[in-house]
Design a protein around this motif. Structure first.
Motif, short mmCIF file in Angstrom:
data_model
loop_
_atom_site.label_atom_id
_atom_site.label_comp_id
_atom_site.label_asym_id
_atom_site.label_seq_id
_atom_site.Cartn_x
_atom_site.Cartn_y
_atom_site.Cartn_z
N TRP A 67 0.84 -1.21 0.00
CA TRP A 67 0.00 0.00 0.00
C TRP A 67 0.87 1.25 0.00
N GLU A 68 1.94 1.25 0.78
CA GLU A 68 2.85 2.39 0.80
C GLU A 68 3.47 2.61 -0.58
N ALA A 69 3.75 1.52 -1.28
CA ALA A 69 4.40 1.61 -2.59
C ALA A 69 3.40 1.80 -3.73
N ALA A 70 2.13 1.95 -3.42
CA ALA A 70 1.11 2.09 -4.46
C ALA A 70 1.45 3.24 -5.41
N ARG A 71 1.19 3.05 -6.68
CA ARG A 71 1.47 4.09 -7.66
C ARG A 71 0.64 5.34 -7.45
N PRO A 72 -0.69 5.22 -7.22
CA PRO A 72 -1.48 6.44 -7.01
C PRO A 72 -1.23 7.06 -5.63
N ILE A 73 -1.72 8.27 -5.44
CA ILE A 73 -1.76 8.89 -4.12
C ILE A 73 -2.88 8.20 -3.34
N THR A 74 -2.62 7.83 -2.09
CA THR A 74 -3.60 7.10 -1.29
C THR A 74 -4.12 7.98 -0.15
N VAL A 75 -5.43 7.90 0.07
CA VAL A 75 -6.09 8.70 1.10
C VAL A 75 -6.97 7.77 1.93
N ALA A 76 -6.86 7.86 3.25
CA ALA A 76 -7.71 7.07 4.14
C ALA A 76 -8.79 7.96 4.75
N ARG A 77 -10.02 7.55 4.62
CA ARG A 77 -11.16 8.24 5.24
C ARG A 77 -11.48 7.50 6.54
N ILE A 78 -11.15 8.10 7.69
CA ILE A 78 -11.24 7.41 8.98
C ILE A 78 -12.34 8.06 9.81
N GLN A 79 -13.50 7.39 9.86
CA GLN A 79 -14.66 7.97 10.53
C GLN A 79 -14.78 7.55 11.99
#
Length: 252
Positions: free
Chosen positions: A86-98
């Motif tokens: 996940w850290e190496a994922a090509r896209p920018i990653t965003v977590a929505r933490i509710q």
């Protein structure tokens, strides 16, 4: 096995993966970890995707891996593999933490580039209480992203961090009042990211993470800089800046 497997939805440049076991605080089963790896690979292979959003249904974000699910399974190794990917994922990653994020799920969130949450958030890692030794990748992410003392408070002292402490530690990039304002902030943040020049955006993500690990590939960095300098997007970005209009990037 109550609930459903993680759902991947791709809409042009935005991919969304939703955890769907709300009755179990989106606890991850072995099959879920495998599914998430496959979905991440699918996203990485789709060149159109520039942002990947990770969400959870219900009250909580994720309660980590079900350590009772399969006897003899090394949960740490499984989570390390997923979080590293996940850290190496090509896209920018965003977590929505509710809401709550627990155990190995805290590391999965740390592997994301950005984390937005609400006042209902809290985090807790019971590893030391259970006799589990956290794995290398997770230890490194805690230290590089939150700092040594915050890492010790969570992993050694077993502290439960409130939403405010999660923001103070750097775990949350934005802290919103409720899920409605969270959704608005996530939409705005994703929109801003999708408006960036893809070559520069995605290239800098990888090199920033490499610098944090002390593993910067200078030649790869120089190649990406040269590619961006010669790109259509740079010319468009400069022209748009001078004309005070939104740029129209093409990723080339």
């Amino acid at each position: 096995m109550p609930g459903l497997a993680p759902l991947l939805h791709i809409d042009g440049a935005l991919a969304r993966i939703t955890l769907r076991r709300p009755r179990l605080a989106n606890r991850l089963e072995l099959v879920d970890l495998q599914t998430l790896q496959q979905q991440l690979q699918q996203v990485n292979e789709d060149a159109a995707v520039r942002v990947l959003l990770l969400c959870g249904e219900g009250k909580h974000f994720c309660s980590g891996f079900n350590i009772d699910a399969v006897p003899g399974v090394d949960a740490g190794a499984l989570f390390e593999s997923l979080s590293n990917a996940w850290e190496a994922a090509r896209p920018i990653t965003v977590a929505r933490i509710q809401g709550g994020v627990y155990g190995g799920a805290t590391d999965l969130a740390l592997a994301c580039d950005f984390r937005l949450g609400t006042q209902a958030c809290e985090m807790f890692v019971p590893a030391a209480r259970l006799g589990l030794h956290f794995y290398q990748g997770g230890l490194e992410r805690y230290v590089t992203r939150l700092g040594l003392q915050w890492a010790k408070r969570v992993l050694l002292a077993g502290a439960t961090l409130t939403a405010r402490q999660m923001q103070d530690s750097g775990f949350l990039d934005q802290l919103l009042d409720d899920t409605s304002s969270l959704d608005q902030a996530v939409e705005s943040h994703v929109g801003e990211l999708l408006g960036m020049a893809p070559l520069a955006l995605l290239g800098m993500k990888q090199h920033l993470n490499a610098i944090a690990r002390g593993q910067l590939d200078i030649q790869a960095l120089q190649r990406d800089i040269a590619r961006s300098n010669a790109s259509i997007d740079l010319a468009e970005g400069v022209a748009a800046w001078q004309a005070r209009r939104p740029p129209q990037f093409v990723g080339a």
